[in-house]
Structures are given as structure tokens and as C-alpha cells.
Design an enzyme around this catalytic site. Structure first.
Site, PDB file in Angstrom:
ATOM      1  N   TRP A  64       0.843  -1.189   0.000  1.00 57.88           N
ATOM      2  CA  TRP A  64       0.000   0.000   0.000  1.00 57.88           C
ATOM      3  C   TRP A  64       0.887   1.250   0.000  1.00 57.88           C
ATOM      4  O   TRP A  64       1.843   1.358   0.764  1.00 57.88           O
ATOM      5  CB  TRP A  64      -0.907   0.004   1.235  1.00 57.88           C
ATOM      6  CG  TRP A  64      -1.777   1.214   1.302  1.00 57.88           C
ATOM      7  CD1 TRP A  64      -2.949   1.426   0.648  1.00 57.88           C
ATOM      8  CD2 TRP A  64      -1.522   2.404   2.061  1.00 57.88           C
ATOM      9  NE1 TRP A  64      -3.448   2.675   0.942  1.00 57.88           N
ATOM     10  CE2 TRP A  64      -2.591   3.299   1.809  1.00 57.88           C
ATOM     11  CE3 TRP A  64      -0.492   2.796   2.913  1.00 57.88           C
ATOM     12  CZ2 TRP A  64      -2.662   4.556   2.398  1.00 57.88           C
ATOM     13  CZ3 TRP A  64      -0.559   4.060   3.489  1.00 57.88           C
ATOM     14  CH2 TRP A  64      -1.638   4.924   3.242  1.00 57.88           C
ATOM     15  N   ASP A  72     -16.091   8.184   0.012  1.00 54.22           N
ATOM     16  CA  ASP A  72     -16.630   7.396   1.122  1.00 54.22           C
ATOM     17  C   ASP A  72     -17.303   8.293   2.163  1.00 54.22           C
ATOM     18  O   ASP A  72     -16.912   9.436   2.371  1.00 54.22           O
ATOM     19  CB  ASP A  72     -15.467   6.617   1.752  1.00 54.22           C
ATOM     20  CG  ASP A  72     -15.914   5.517   2.682  1.00 54.22           C
ATOM     21  OD1 ASP A  72     -17.128   5.348   2.889  1.00 54.22           O
ATOM     22  OD2 ASP A  72     -15.030   4.812   3.198  1.00 54.22           O
ATOM     23  N   LYS A 101     -16.564   5.328  -8.789  1.00 54.49           N
ATOM     24  CA  LYS A 101     -15.272   4.860  -8.289  1.00 54.49           C
ATOM     25  C   LYS A 101     -15.542   3.563  -7.529  1.00 54.49           C
ATOM     26  O   LYS A 101     -16.114   3.578  -6.444  1.00 54.49           O
ATOM     27  CB  LYS A 101     -14.628   5.904  -7.378  1.00 54.49           C
ATOM     28  CG  LYS A 101     -13.287   5.464  -6.785  1.00 54.49           C
ATOM     29  CD  LYS A 101     -12.736   6.536  -5.843  1.00 54.49           C
ATOM     30  CE  LYS A 101     -11.422   6.086  -5.195  1.00 54.49           C
ATOM     31  NZ  LYS A 101     -10.903   7.115  -4.249  1.00 54.49           N
ATOM     32  N   TRP A 102     -15.142   2.435  -8.112  1.00 50.84           N
ATOM     33  CA  TRP A 102     -15.419   1.101  -7.558  1.00 50.84           C
ATOM     34  C   TRP A 102     -14.199   0.656  -6.767  1.00 50.84           C
ATOM     35  O   TRP A 102     -13.174   0.309  -7.322  1.00 50.84           O
ATOM     36  CB  TRP A 102     -15.705   0.142  -8.713  1.00 50.84           C
ATOM     37  CG  TRP A 102     -16.131  -1.248  -8.332  1.00 50.84           C
ATOM     38  CD1 TRP A 102     -15.499  -2.102  -7.492  1.00 50.84           C
ATOM     39  CD2 TRP A 102     -17.283  -1.945  -8.823  1.00 50.84           C
ATOM     40  NE1 TRP A 102     -16.166  -3.292  -7.415  1.00 50.84           N
ATOM     41  CE2 TRP A 102     -17.270  -3.231  -8.231  1.00 50.84           C
ATOM     42  CE3 TRP A 102     -18.307  -1.628  -9.710  1.00 50.84           C
ATOM     43  CZ2 TRP A 102     -18.257  -4.185  -8.503  1.00 50.84           C
ATOM     44  CZ3 TRP A 102     -19.277  -2.581  -9.979  1.00 50.84           C
ATOM     45  CH2 TRP A 102     -19.255  -3.830  -9.374  1.00 50.84           C
ATOM     46  N   ASP A 103     -14.337   0.635  -5.436  1.00 52.03           N
ATOM     47  CA  ASP A 103     -13.202   0.350  -4.574  1.00 52.03           C
ATOM     48  C   ASP A 103     -13.256  -1.084  -4.047  1.00 52.03           C
ATOM     49  O   ASP A 103     -14.303  -1.744  -4.090  1.00 52.03           O
ATOM     50  CB  ASP A 103     -13.167   1.334  -3.399  1.00 52.03           C
ATOM     51  CG  ASP A 103     -11.750   1.655  -2.935  1.00 52.03           C
ATOM     52  OD1 ASP A 103     -10.835   0.860  -3.243  1.00 52.03           O
ATOM     53  OD2 ASP A 103     -11.561   2.688  -2.272  1.00 52.03           O
ATOM     54  N   CYS A 105     -10.529   0.743  -8.440  1.00 54.74           N
ATOM     55  CA  CYS A 105      -9.666   1.079  -7.311  1.00 54.74           C
ATOM     56  C   CYS A 105      -9.604  -0.108  -6.369  1.00 54.74           C
ATOM     57  O   CYS A 105     -10.567  -0.861  -6.242  1.00 54.74           O
ATOM     58  CB  CYS A 105     -10.210   2.310  -6.587  1.00 54.74           C
ATOM     59  SG  CYS A 105      -9.209   2.857  -5.186  1.00 54.74           S
ATOM     60  N   ASP A 115      -2.971   5.099  -3.358  1.00 49.51           N
ATOM     61  CA  ASP A 115      -3.477   6.104  -2.420  1.00 49.51           C
ATOM     62  C   ASP A 115      -2.398   7.120  -2.072  1.00 49.51           C
ATOM     63  O   ASP A 115      -2.690   8.156  -1.474  1.00 49.51           O
ATOM     64  CB  ASP A 115      -3.958   5.429  -1.135  1.00 49.51           C
ATOM     65  CG  ASP A 115      -5.296   4.727  -1.311  1.00 49.51           C
ATOM     66  OD1 ASP A 115      -5.972   4.973  -2.325  1.00 49.51           O
ATOM     67  OD2 ASP A 115      -5.658   3.918  -0.435  1.00 49.51           O
TER      68      ASP A 115
END
Length: 718
Positions: free
Chosen positions: A178, A347, A458-460, A507, A529
Site C-alpha cells: 500500500w 466514502d 469509483k469502484w473500490d 480502485c 493512495d
């Protein structure tokens, strides 16, 4: 003496051409690449050549050294492509040539299907190869079917197996974590097997990526060397294996990771492996990248790859979970003032019994929080429309917080082990996409928002599968990892049938899903990120090896305020530009600069998105980085130059450009200057021949060469 005879025999098997067969060689060819296969001993299919385009008259002279798709259990001593346990328990396979078929889609695309059969069992294997002539890209995948009286078990099932003979082999892989994705590392392959794989299930590319370069004889450079670039299109567990054998031959296999995934296959039901996409270049990694970029844009590697993208303003780093309707209305006005096309709500907008005021609860309850959004998503869509922009929304539809109404209503929908404590990551679990009811839920979650006028998603996906157990699958858990991904694809197919051109960002807490299996349903992906501009140069550099710039979402943020707004903007402009910043806190000069940057980006985006990428100076090789995009007609180009941590009095040399027409003359202008700032670059305002720019070059730094500064040049043919 016996050893000498053995060595002589092995040498002869390398040098003696194959005996002529009744079936002519099978050629899979692009403009500059040939993959040749032939039927040989025991009707087995052999790969006889892979490399620069070879005259067809010579194909029949090639020796049969390497079985193309090697089964396990008979005479194979190395890495198999396929292992099957038959209904009677026999764990062996043999594959004999049955027939070959070829079909064309226009002048550019040809698909060759080689049908193989087991001589002793009713098992069929079809090797599919699609060649994209102009792009020099080949896509290959495998289809397995059988007609046995009971199911068979697949324990290994590669999408592709390729063979190479060279003195040395150099592997470039990309790995990370990450906020440090796509780190580039090169090493020489030695005897034995090098495996790059993942067992993470959903965030499959979190630590390793399913893409690589393979240099032959020596490490491939950006503009020199023979190199294969490969990428597996699969949004789940993958395995890449590089096996160097006792004769210094290399066997490369790519496909789904069979870890915990022995697949029980009923009769007459095809098992289709994911696609492995590759290209071969004799002029280095740069050309291999450009081949893949053109293929992705032109042939569905990314959704609507030749169409314009939307610039956007996201609210995440300016508000996090702390916002309300009035605040969002104001941010949308700021987005319009900035000049972007869309506002993206991130979010924190959903949940009522468990309001989403942090990441500990509410995930899965996709109803607007009444205390934050009393008039719902519809109001936000209307506000955006009044401001002359579009409205987009963040979703994480595959995940759930245990503290949610969804988890309370459907505990059987969660992937979690029985008789074990929950293994939470980011306070959440994964929904079971093996279950058709869960697939329906995810599909309805997405389409419900789109029905309200949402114009972007935005598909996380913020967690991996750990402690995975599907109540839907019951005692047989071996399909979990494979069928999860197939379930995800079923949902995405349904979304695309209803909304074929809606832009969506892929994402996964960053770039953990940067691969072509998922990307064909999305217009772009979120590479990290980490939006620190210095770090982003490395991250975007890594992803640019395989993915075109219009897929790499790049935002201007305040992650590191020590970087100037210009430096942050210049870095973001070399991908798909967006903003995640508090516009209302900009100074007048910063706002004016940003508004002009958006205008210039939109004007130049056809070159950046559709042009050929040339990586000129690598951040891995010094304290500077530069790259450029050139349009197909070679009339326009955009050049980006970055001083990273240049040392005191370090000499900065001119950068030799690439991809220009040597006979054309180009006017050079520096753009993206702060209000009142004048260019200090010697090339600004000058006109040069393409020949001069490629052989002599231009300085992409001012006289002082300050660290963490940047310059953007626009070149226009006169």
C-alpha cells in the site's frame, strides 16, 4: 564415454531440423513478430519459434524442441501447463493434435485455435491465439472440456506456456505494498524456478503484479534489446513461473494460481482460462510498452480507450467523512470554478442505523445518511447539473462491515471461517460473490445509484480474502477463489450491458487491481493512495510500462505541501488528470494557475491520452526523470521533465527527445507557468528540427536545477 555420447545426442537434437510433417507449420503472426508451432512426434504440438518476424518459407525448417502446452503425469519432468485427475483417478494427460482453425476479424485481427485431444480419455484442450497485426500483440488463452462419465479435477491450468533459448534471461518484475506500488526490480534468472504469485483473492496485485518484462541475452534497455512484455488479465490469484532447465532453456507459464483451487469440472462444461497478453520487441522496453498501449486503447484492453476522459474533483482529502449537503454543494461550485468535468463524492455518504462516519461501520448499507444528505443523491445530481458538471460516487460493493444492517440480515453472505474469530481488515469482510444472490445485490447496489443520474463510479476494494469460507459452496471450498472472480465478472458484464459507456474507476486501496481482466470493464484505475508527487513519479512510471496514460488516474492533492502546486500539477498531468484539493483555500494565483492548467490539459489531452509514450530519463537511474507523448501524425508532442533530488552543482544534461519526425520543424513553448512567471529554459520560443531535438536535445531544467521542480514543454510542428 557414455557422457560424451549423451552430450552429442543432446547437441544433435538442438541442431537437426524437424522431420517434415503432413500438417504444415502453424503461424501466429503480427507485423513484426512470429510465433510458430508445429506437429511433431506422437502428434504433439511444439513451439518452434517466438521472435522477430520470420519468413514463412523457413517455418518448416525449425526444430521441434519444446512441447507447446505441456501436460503433467507422463514423460514431462519440468513445470507443466496442465494437470488433470481423470474420473477413474488417473493423474496423467497426453495431448495430440486434432485440428486447427483460423478466423479473421477485419484486416488487423486473426484468431488461431489449435485443438488437442488426449488419445486415451475424452478430454479436449483448445489453445487460442489472437494476433493483433498492427499492434504486434498476441493474446492467448486455453479452453478445457471433457466427456467423461464423472467430473474430472483440474489441479494446474495455465493460460499460456512459452519457451525461450538464450544465453541469459533477465526478469523485470513490479511489486510493492500500500502506498508504494509498482516498484521496478530486475534480476538475472538462474537454474531452477522463479515464481511470482499471489494468494490474496481480491486485492491480487497488492504485493506482486501479474505483468513482467523478460530480456533475452542481456538486460533490455528502454530503446535497445530483445524483450518480451507479458500481462495476465485476471482479477484474482495469479501465478507466473519462470523455469530454467538443465539445458539452459526457459519455460514461462502464466495463469490462475491453482493454490487451494483444485477445480472440479463437470462433463461438457468448458473451463476457460484468463487471457495472457504479450508482445515482443527487438528495440527495448519502450516499444513493447507502446505496443501494449495501442492494443489496450484500440482493442478493448480498457473501456472506450479511444474516447475522451473526464477531469474531476474528489472530496476525500478535503473532507474525509466530515461533510453535509451544504458543504458538498459548495465543493461542486468550486469544481465548476476550477473547470473540471465532474465532482466525485467519496466514502462516507451512506448508512442510517450505522452511519458511515468512519471506516468501522455502515459498509454494505447503501442508503444516503439522512443527517448528512436529507435530500439524497438526487439532490447532489441536480446541484452538479446546475453547476454545469457531472456527479460521480464512491462504492465498495464487494465488502461489508460486520457492524451493518446487511451483515445482520445476511450473515450467510459473508466470507468467514466457521468456528474461528473474524479476521477483519479495515474493519470489514468480503461478500461471497460465489453466491448468485450476492451477485444480484452488488449489481442492484450499483445500478440503483446510476438510475438516479450518477454519471461516474469509483469502484473500490479495500481488502483481500483471508480466512475465506463460503457457506454457499459448503464442503467443497476449492472453487472459492476462481468462482469469486467469475462472479465479479458476471456482475460487471450485467452493469456494462445496461450502462455500456459509463466511466468507472477501478480502485483497490490503490493499484492492487491494475490488470487487464478487470480494466476492460473500466475506463481507468487508481494506481495508489499515495499522492505525494515525488512518489507518484515512480508509481506512475512503473504502471506506464504496461498501461496507457488515459487509464492511470493522477490527482493533484495536498499529500505533501512542501511540493509546489506546479510540481504536483505537472506530475498529475502526465496521467488522467484529477484534483483532490480544497479549491476554496487556493490563493488567487493558485486558482488562476490551476484553471489554466485544466484548460491546457483538455487541449493537449488527445496527445497525452492517444499519443505514443517515450520514457526519456528514468528516475531509477539518476536524479531526474522525463518522458514525452507524441501524436500519431508527429505534429504535436508534450514533454515532462522533473528534477528530483539533484545534488549541489550537479550537471543537468540536455534530454534527447524521441518519436519526432526528423524532417519537421517544431516550435517549443514552456507551459504550466505560475502567473507572472517567465520561462527560463533556453528552448522556450525556439524552433528546432526533429532531427536536432532527437540527436542534441533540450534542457528540461533551468540554470539552478533546483530539486523538486518541473517543466512541461509543448512542441508544435510548423
Amino acid at each position: 564415454m557414455a557422457l560424451r555420447y549423451l552430450c552429442c545426442f543432446l547437441l544433435l537434437t538442438r541442431l537437426v531440423p524437424a522431420i517434415a510433417q503432413s500438417t504444415p507449420p502453424i503461424s501466429v503472426e503480427t507485423e513484426h513478430v512470429s510465433l510458430v508451432l508445429a506437429v511433431g512426434d506422437k502428434q504433439r504440438i511444439f513451439q518452434t519459434y517466438l521472435g522477430p518476424r520470420l519468413a514463412a518459407t523457413d517455418h518448416k525448417l525449425l526444430p521441434n524442441r519444446h512441447e507447446a502446452y505441456v501436460p503433467a503425469g507422463t514423460d514431462n519432468l519440468f513445470e507443466p501447463a496442465l494437470r488433470v485427475v481423470h474420473a477413474d483417478g488417473n493423474p496423467s494427460m497426453a495431448l495430440a493434435f486434432a485440428d486447427v482453425q483460423t478466423s479473421k476479424t477485419g484486416d488487423d485481427v486473426t484468431t488461431t485455435t489449435i485443438h488437442l485431444r488426449d488419445p486415451s480419455y475424452p478430454v479436449d484442450v483448445r489453445l487460442h491465439f489472437t494476433a493483433y497485426y498492427k499492434e504486434d500483440v498476441i493474446k492467448t488463452w486455453t479452453e478445457i472440456t471433457h466427456r467423461e462419465n464423472r467430473p474430472v479435477v483440474l489441479t494446474s491450468y495455465a493460460s499460456a506456456m512459452l519457451h525461450f533459448d538464450a544465453r541469459q534471461y533477465w526478469l523485470t518484475q513490479f511489486h510493492g505494498d500500500w502506498a508504494e506500488e509498482a516498484k521496478q526490480e530486475e534480476s538475472r534468472l538462474t537454474s531452477g524456478t522463479k515464481v511470482i504469485d499471489t494468494k490474496l483473492g481480491t486485492r491480487a496485485g497488492w504485493y506482486q503484479t501479474p505483468s513482467f518484462f523478460l530480456g533475452l541475452d542481456k538486460p533490455a534497455e528502454e530503446t535497445t534489446g530483445e524483450v518480451l512484455a507479458g500481462s495476465l488479465a485476471w482479477t484474482g490469484n495469479f501465478r507466473l513461473a519462470f523455469e530454467l532447465d538443465n539445458q539452459n532453456s526457459l519455460r514461462v507459464s502464466a495463469g490462475i494460481n491453482p493454490y487451494a483451487s483444485e477445480y472440479t469440472l463437470p462433463a461438457n462444461q468448458p473451463f476457460v482460462t484468463p487471457e495472457f497478453i504479450f508482445t515482443y520487441s527487438t528495440t527495448g522496453k519502450g516499444q513493447a510498452s507502446r505496443n501494449l498501449h495501442r492494443w489496450a486503447r484500440q482493442h478493448g484492453g480498457t473501456l472506450d480507450g479511444t474516447q475522451p476522459r473526464l477531469t474531476l474533483l474528489n472530496n476525500w482529502e478535503s473532507t474525509f467523512f466530515d461533510f453535509n449537503e451544504a458543504k458538498l454543494d459548495g465543493i461542486m461550485a468550486d469544481a465548476a470554478k476550477l473547470g473540471v468535468d465532474l465532482f466525485l463524492l467519496d466514502d462516507g455518504w451512506f448508512g442510517n442505523k450505522y452511519p458511515r462516519n468512519g471506516d468501522t461501520q455502515g459498509l454494505g448499507d447503501w442508503q444516503p445518511t439522512k443527517t448528512k444528505l436529507p435530500n439524497g443523491v438526487g439532490h447532489l445530481v441536480k446541484t452538479a447539473s446546475k453547476e454545469g458538471i457531472k456527479f460521480g460516487i464512491w462504492l465498495e460493493p464487494e465488502m461489508v462491515n460486520p457492524k451493518s444492517e446487511l451483515a445482520e440480515r445476511h450473515p450467510d453472505w459473508l466470507l468467514k471461517l466457521p468456528n474461528r474469530p473474524d479476521d477483519l481488515y479495515r474493519h470489514q469482510l468480503v461478500l461471497d460473490l460465489n453466491n448468485p444472490k450476492v451477485q444480484d445485490f452488488v449489481f442492484n447496489t450499483v445500478t440503483e445509484q446510476l438510475s438516479k443520474g450518477v454519471a461516474y463510479v469509483k469502484w473500490d476494494c479495500n481488502r483481500m480474502i483471508s480466512s475465506g469460507y463460503s457457506q454457499y459452496l459448503g464442503k467443497d471450498q476449492s472453487h472459492l477463489y476462481v468462482d469469486y472472480v467469475l462472479g465479479l465478472y458476471k456482475v460487471l458484464e450485467r452493469v456494462r450491458q445496461q450502462y455500456p459507456h459509463l466511466p468507472m474507476m477501478l480502485c483497490s486501496g490503490g493499484g492492487a487491481r491494475a490488470e487487464y481482466g478487470g480494466l476492460k470493464y473500466f475506463t481507468e484505475f487508481w494506481p495508489s493512495d499515495n499522492t505525494d508527487a515525488f512518489e507518484r513519479i515512480f508509481i506512475q512510471w512503473g504502471f506506464s510500462q504496461f498501461f496507457p496514460s488515459n487509464t492511470i488516474a493522477s490527482h493533484v492533492t495536498n499529500w505533501n505541501r512542501q511540493h509546489t502546486l506546479k510540481f504536483r500539477t505537472d506530475v498529475a498531468m502526465m496521467g488522467k488528470l484529477g484534483y483532490d484539493i480544497e479549491v476554496e483555500k487556493m490563493t488567487p494565483d493558485e486558482l488562476k494557475f490551476s484553471q489554466q492548467a485544466v484548460k491546457d490539459y483538455k487541449r493537449l489531452s488527445p496527445v497525452i491520452w492517444q499519443g505514443d509514450l517515450f520514457r526519456l530519463r528514468s528516475p531509477y537511474e539518476g536524479n531526474q526523470a522525463s518522458l514525452m507523448y507524441v501524436d500519431e501524425a508527429q505534429r504535436q508532442a508534450v514533454v515532462f521533465g522533473y528534477n528530483l533530488h539533484t545534488r549541489f552543482l550537479e550537471t543537468v544534461l540536455p534530454v534527447k527527445l524521441q518519436g519526432l519526425d526528423p524532417t519537421k520543424r517544431y516550435k517549443v513553448a514552456e507551459i504550466n507557468l505560475m502567473p507572472g512567471q517567465k520561462s527560463q529554459l533556453p528552448a522556450h520560443g525556439q524552433t528546432y528540427s526533429g532531427d536536432y531535438l532527437m540527436k542534441v536535445g533540450v534542457l528540461l531544467s533551468d540554470g539552478e536545477a533546483k530539486p523538486l521542480t518541473s517543466h512541461v514543454l509543448e512542441l508544435t510542428a510548423q
